[in-house]
Scaffold this active site. Structure first.
Site, mmCIF file in Angstrom:
data_model
loop_
_atom_site.group_PDB
_atom_site.id
_atom_site.type_symbol
_atom_site.label_atom_id
_atom_site.label_comp_id
_atom_site.label_asym_id
_atom_site.label_seq_id
_atom_site.Cartn_x
_atom_site.Cartn_y
_atom_site.Cartn_z
ATOM 1 N N TYR A 63 -52.868 -20.284 -45.244
ATOM 2 C CA TYR A 63 -52.687 -21.107 -44.041
ATOM 3 C C TYR A 63 -54.008 -21.619 -43.476
ATOM 4 C CZ TYR A 63 -47.765 -20.438 -44.309
ATOM 5 O OH TYR A 63 -46.473 -20.494 -44.756
ATOM 6 N N ARG B 167 -54.253 -24.759 -45.272
ATOM 7 C CA ARG B 167 -53.326 -25.774 -44.762
ATOM 8 C C ARG B 167 -53.836 -26.330 -43.430
ATOM 9 N NH1 ARG B 167 -48.065 -24.199 -46.011
ATOM 10 N NH2 ARG B 167 -47.263 -26.147 -45.153
ATOM 11 N N ASP C 287 -47.696 -29.933 -39.391
ATOM 12 C CA ASP C 287 -48.891 -30.709 -39.043
ATOM 13 C C ASP C 287 -48.709 -31.344 -37.659
ATOM 14 O OD1 ASP C 287 -47.465 -32.959 -41.340
ATOM 15 O OD2 ASP C 287 -47.706 -33.455 -39.221
ATOM 16 N N HIS D 176 -40.230 -25.413 -37.245
ATOM 17 C CA HIS D 176 -40.806 -24.432 -38.166
ATOM 18 C C HIS D 176 -42.217 -24.035 -37.780
ATOM 19 C CE1 HIS D 176 -37.807 -25.674 -41.531
ATOM 20 N NE2 HIS D 176 -37.245 -24.894 -40.617
ATOM 21 N N CYS E 114 -50.112 -13.844 -31.638
ATOM 22 C CA CYS E 114 -50.622 -12.466 -31.651
ATOM 23 C C CYS E 114 -49.447 -11.493 -31.744
ATOM 24 C CB CYS E 114 -51.426 -12.183 -30.371
ATOM 25 S SG CYS E 114 -52.022 -10.485 -30.297
ATOM 26 N N CYS F 211 -57.732 -11.637 -30.686
ATOM 27 C CA CYS F 211 -56.843 -12.431 -29.847
ATOM 28 C C CYS F 211 -57.553 -12.731 -28.521
ATOM 29 C CB CYS F 211 -55.566 -11.638 -29.571
ATOM 30 S SG CYS F 211 -54.526 -12.320 -28.272
ATOM 31 N N GLY G 297 -37.736 -38.301 -44.831
ATOM 32 C CA GLY G 297 -38.684 -37.576 -45.674
ATOM 33 C C GLY G 297 -38.399 -36.099 -45.826
ATOM 34 N N THR G 298 -37.129 -35.744 -46.012
ATOM 35 C CA THR G 298 -36.821 -34.336 -46.266
ATOM 36 C C THR G 298 -35.812 -34.233 -47.404
ATOM 37 O OG1 THR G 298 -36.038 -32.254 -45.296
ATOM 38 C CG2 THR G 298 -35.074 -34.286 -44.428
ATOM 39 N N SER G 299 -35.957 -33.180 -48.184
ATOM 40 C CA SER G 299 -35.129 -33.021 -49.391
ATOM 41 C C SER G 299 -33.775 -32.414 -49.073
ATOM 42 C CB SER G 299 -35.845 -32.101 -50.387
ATOM 43 O OG SER G 299 -35.990 -30.800 -49.811
HETATM 44 C C1 BV8 Z 1 -33.197 -18.831 -41.486
HETATM 45 C C2 BV8 Z 1 -42.883 -23.358 -42.780
HETATM 46 C C3 BV8 Z 1 -31.788 -17.217 -40.642
HETATM 47 C C4 BV8 Z 1 -43.694 -22.697 -43.818
HETATM 48 C C5 BV8 Z 1 -40.724 -23.624 -43.817
HETATM 49 C C6 BV8 Z 1 -29.177 -19.470 -49.511
HETATM 50 C C7 BV8 Z 1 -28.397 -20.529 -49.080
HETATM 51 C C8 BV8 Z 1 -28.656 -21.177 -47.868
HETATM 52 C C9 BV8 Z 1 -29.726 -20.760 -47.071
HETATM 53 C C10 BV8 Z 1 -30.500 -19.718 -47.514
HETATM 54 C C11 BV8 Z 1 -30.237 -19.067 -48.718
HETATM 55 N N1 BV8 Z 1 -31.167 -18.098 -48.878
HETATM 56 C C12 BV8 Z 1 -32.004 -18.109 -47.813
HETATM 57 C C13 BV8 Z 1 -31.600 -19.071 -46.976
HETATM 58 C C14 BV8 Z 1 -32.178 -19.428 -45.704
HETATM 59 C C15 BV8 Z 1 -33.460 -20.207 -45.925
HETATM 60 C C16 BV8 Z 1 -33.235 -21.389 -46.835
HETATM 61 O O1 BV8 Z 1 -32.671 -22.391 -46.435
HETATM 62 N N2 BV8 Z 1 -33.741 -21.241 -48.085
HETATM 63 C C17 BV8 Z 1 -33.617 -22.326 -49.043
HETATM 64 C C18 BV8 Z 1 -34.847 -22.320 -49.961
HETATM 65 C C19 BV8 Z 1 -32.319 -22.146 -49.812
HETATM 66 N N3 BV8 Z 1 -33.831 -20.679 -44.613
HETATM 67 C C20 BV8 Z 1 -34.549 -19.869 -43.820
HETATM 68 O O2 BV8 Z 1 -34.971 -18.784 -44.150
HETATM 69 C C21 BV8 Z 1 -34.778 -20.373 -42.398
HETATM 70 N N4 BV8 Z 1 -34.411 -19.322 -41.499
HETATM 71 O O3 BV8 Z 1 -32.297 -19.227 -42.186
HETATM 72 O O4 BV8 Z 1 -33.066 -17.818 -40.621
HETATM 73 C C22 BV8 Z 1 -31.737 -16.250 -39.585
HETATM 74 C C23 BV8 Z 1 -30.509 -16.059 -38.989
HETATM 75 C C24 BV8 Z 1 -30.422 -15.146 -37.981
HETATM 76 C C25 BV8 Z 1 -31.548 -14.435 -37.596
HETATM 77 C C26 BV8 Z 1 -32.765 -14.648 -38.216
HETATM 78 C C27 BV8 Z 1 -32.881 -15.557 -39.221
HETATM 79 C C28 BV8 Z 1 -36.229 -20.688 -42.133
HETATM 80 C C29 BV8 Z 1 -36.682 -21.822 -43.013
HETATM 81 C C30 BV8 Z 1 -38.083 -22.226 -42.593
HETATM 82 C C31 BV8 Z 1 -39.060 -21.870 -43.690
HETATM 83 N N5 BV8 Z 1 -40.346 -22.464 -43.377
HETATM 84 N N6 BV8 Z 1 -41.905 -24.155 -43.482
HETATM 85 C C32 BV8 Z 1 -44.723 -23.652 -44.346
HETATM 86 O O5 BV8 Z 1 -44.640 -24.868 -44.074
HETATM 87 O O6 BV8 Z 1 -45.615 -23.133 -45.036
HETATM 88 S S1 BV8 Z 1 -39.693 -24.525 -44.807
HETATM 89 C C33 BV8 Z 1 -40.525 -25.790 -45.605
HETATM 90 O O7 BV8 Z 1 -39.653 -26.384 -46.571
HETATM 91 C C34 BV8 Z 1 -40.840 -26.949 -44.702
HETATM 92 O O8 BV8 Z 1 -41.140 -26.589 -43.391
HETATM 93 C C35 BV8 Z 1 -39.617 -27.786 -44.732
HETATM 94 O O9 BV8 Z 1 -38.816 -27.519 -43.634
HETATM 95 C C36 BV8 Z 1 -38.827 -27.230 -45.854
HETATM 96 C C37 BV8 Z 1 -38.226 -28.318 -46.683
HETATM 97 O O10 BV8 Z 1 -39.242 -29.101 -47.112
HETATM 98 P P1 BV8 Z 1 -39.143 -30.698 -46.854
HETATM 99 O O11 BV8 Z 1 -39.771 -30.987 -45.547
HETATM 100 O O12 BV8 Z 1 -37.763 -31.207 -47.056
HETATM 101 O O13 BV8 Z 1 -40.075 -31.161 -48.000
HETATM 102 P P2 BV8 Z 1 -39.654 -31.261 -49.517
HETATM 103 O O14 BV8 Z 1 -40.905 -31.226 -50.323
HETATM 104 O O15 BV8 Z 1 -38.566 -30.284 -49.815
HETATM 105 O O16 BV8 Z 1 -39.017 -32.715 -49.597
HETATM 106 C C38 BV8 Z 1 -39.832 -33.829 -49.299
HETATM 107 C C39 BV8 Z 1 -38.903 -35.022 -49.331
HETATM 108 O O17 BV8 Z 1 -39.662 -36.167 -48.967
HETATM 109 C C40 BV8 Z 1 -38.347 -35.287 -50.719
HETATM 110 O O18 BV8 Z 1 -36.971 -35.581 -50.602
HETATM 111 C C41 BV8 Z 1 -39.126 -36.530 -51.183
HETATM 112 O O19 BV8 Z 1 -38.313 -37.394 -51.956
HETATM 113 C C42 BV8 Z 1 -39.458 -37.190 -49.886
HETATM 114 N N7 BV8 Z 1 -40.694 -37.980 -49.933
HETATM 115 C C43 BV8 Z 1 -41.831 -37.736 -50.651
HETATM 116 N N8 BV8 Z 1 -42.737 -38.695 -50.385
HETATM 117 C C44 BV8 Z 1 -42.173 -39.541 -49.497
HETATM 118 C C45 BV8 Z 1 -40.882 -39.087 -49.191
HETATM 119 N N9 BV8 Z 1 -40.065 -39.729 -48.339
HETATM 120 C C46 BV8 Z 1 -40.543 -40.847 -47.754
HETATM 121 N N10 BV8 Z 1 -41.766 -41.340 -47.984
HETATM 122 C C47 BV8 Z 1 -42.607 -40.730 -48.843
HETATM 123 N N11 BV8 Z 1 -43.821 -41.237 -49.064
HETATM 124 ZN ZN ZN Z 2 -53.018 -10.566 -28.227
#
Ligand code: BV8
Ligand code: ZN
Length: 233
Positions: free
Chosen positions: A56, A59, A94, A109, A117, A136, A175-177
């Site tokens: 991070y 990042r 970002d 997110h 902290c 902190c 811009g999200t998958s």
């Molecule tokens: C939660 C921070 C529950 C970190 C991120 C099985 C089934 C369903 C769900 C789950 C499962 N197993 C686990 C889960 C839950 C899990 C999940 O969904 N997993 C997925 C992998 C299946 N979700 C979670 O854990 C979430 N929390 O569910 O909590 C809970 C309930 C009760 C109590 C407590 C908890 C938390 C998810 C958050 C994780 N953190 N980010 C970091 O950034 O380092 S997620 C990370 O990936 C990003 O933040 C973003 O949100 C996410 C998806 O990425 P995208 O933004 O979509 O980017 P990606 O690369 O995927 O796609 C880019 C797109 O842009 C593409 O389509 C591309 O074509 C397009 N593109 C590219 N260039 C361009 C463009 N478009 C336009 N113009 C361009 N130039």
């Molecule tokens: Zn503190």
């Protein structure tokens, strides 16, 4: 487009791709050689805090070096000029929406430029590194982590987002998958509540079938044109 009163926008990594910030699923799903789920989970942090802090730190530096692109700037213009209600939710950690002029951005997110902290629960703006274990500013403990929502953790302000989706006239996904939940489920919620749904993306997403309309192309082209249309040219 004057009939529009309430818009909810969800952005993902694709809106920052043209600013040079990598998306998540472009290549082999690895990040500097690490599976995202390995470094972006509490378990990964517990297992190897130094690796995750360095991940991070890197990042954070990339975010600081990046510049907002035409899509961020167009959304900033919309944020300032749209007469109705606008909620801009981003999955991105970002600050390019803010630097593009957007106000009140909801980072569901978390944010790369903030730290949390684990000792006193305080959150701080932070542009430096965490790898050397800084104290902190509030309590002096060496216990700060990135203020980022990892896999398995609850995203921020979900109630506020669900309320807005239930009242929206229009939901726009940019811009999200559609790979990560709960964000990937927003289109279905908006649609069920009667909103029109629009997707602006480089390629079809996993949720494209849920959208009334999908426009394919780079955000830097599609977003300014769409904002122009909404603001009435
Ligand atoms: C939660 C921070 C529950 C970190 C991120 C099985 C089934 C369903 C769900 C789950 C499962 N197993 C686990 C889960 C839950 C899990 C999940 O969904 N997993 C997925 C992998 C299946 N979700 C979670 O854990 C979430 N929390 O569910 O909590 C809970 C309930 C009760 C109590 C407590 C908890 C938390 C998810 C958050 C994780 N953190 N980010 C970091 O950034 O380092 S997620 C990370 O990936 C990003 O933040 C973003 O949100 C996410 C998806 O990425 P995208 O933004 O979509 O980017 P990606 O690369 O995927 O796609 C880019 C797109 O842009 C593409 O389509 C591309 O074509 C397009 N593109 C590219 N260039 C361009 C463009 N478009 C336009 N113009 C361009 N130039
Ligand atoms: Zn503190």
């Amino acid at each position: 487009m004057t009939s529009l009163q309430r818009i909810v926008i969800l952005t993902g990594a694709g809106v920052s791709a043209e600013s040079g910030l990598r998306t998540f699923r472009a290549e082999d799903g690895l990040w500097e050689g690490h599976p995202v789920e390995e470094v972006a989970t509490p378990e990964g942090f517990a297992r190897d805090p130094d690796l995750v802090q360095r991940f991070y730190d890197e990042r954070r530096a990339q975010v600081i070096a990046a510049q907002p692109n035409a899509a961020h700037i167009a959304l900033g213009r919309l944020s300032g000029e749209f007469a109705g209600e606008l909620l801009l939710v981003t999955q991105n950690i970002d600050d390019l929406h803010e630097r593009g002029g957007a106000r009140d951005v909801l980072h569901m997110h978390g944010q790369a430029l903030r730290v949390w902290c684990q000792s006193c629960d305080a959150r701080h703006d932070w542009r430096g590194t965490l790898r050397d274990g800084p104290q902190c500013p509030s309590c002096g403990a060496v216990a700060m982590r990135p203020d980022i929502v990892w896999f398995g953790e609850m995203p921020y302000q979900m109630e506020r987002i669900f309320d807005a989706l239930a009242r929206a006239d229009l939901f726009v996904s940019i811009g999200t998958s559609g790979a990560v939940y709960p964000a990937a489920g927003f289109v279905a919620q908006a649609s069920q509540a009667g909103a029109r749904t629009l997707e602006l993306n480089l390629e079809p997403s996993q949720g494209s079938r849920f959208f009334d309309e999908t426009q394919l192309g780079p955000a830097s082209e599609l977003v300014p044109a769409w904002v122009e249309e909404v603001l009435g040219g």
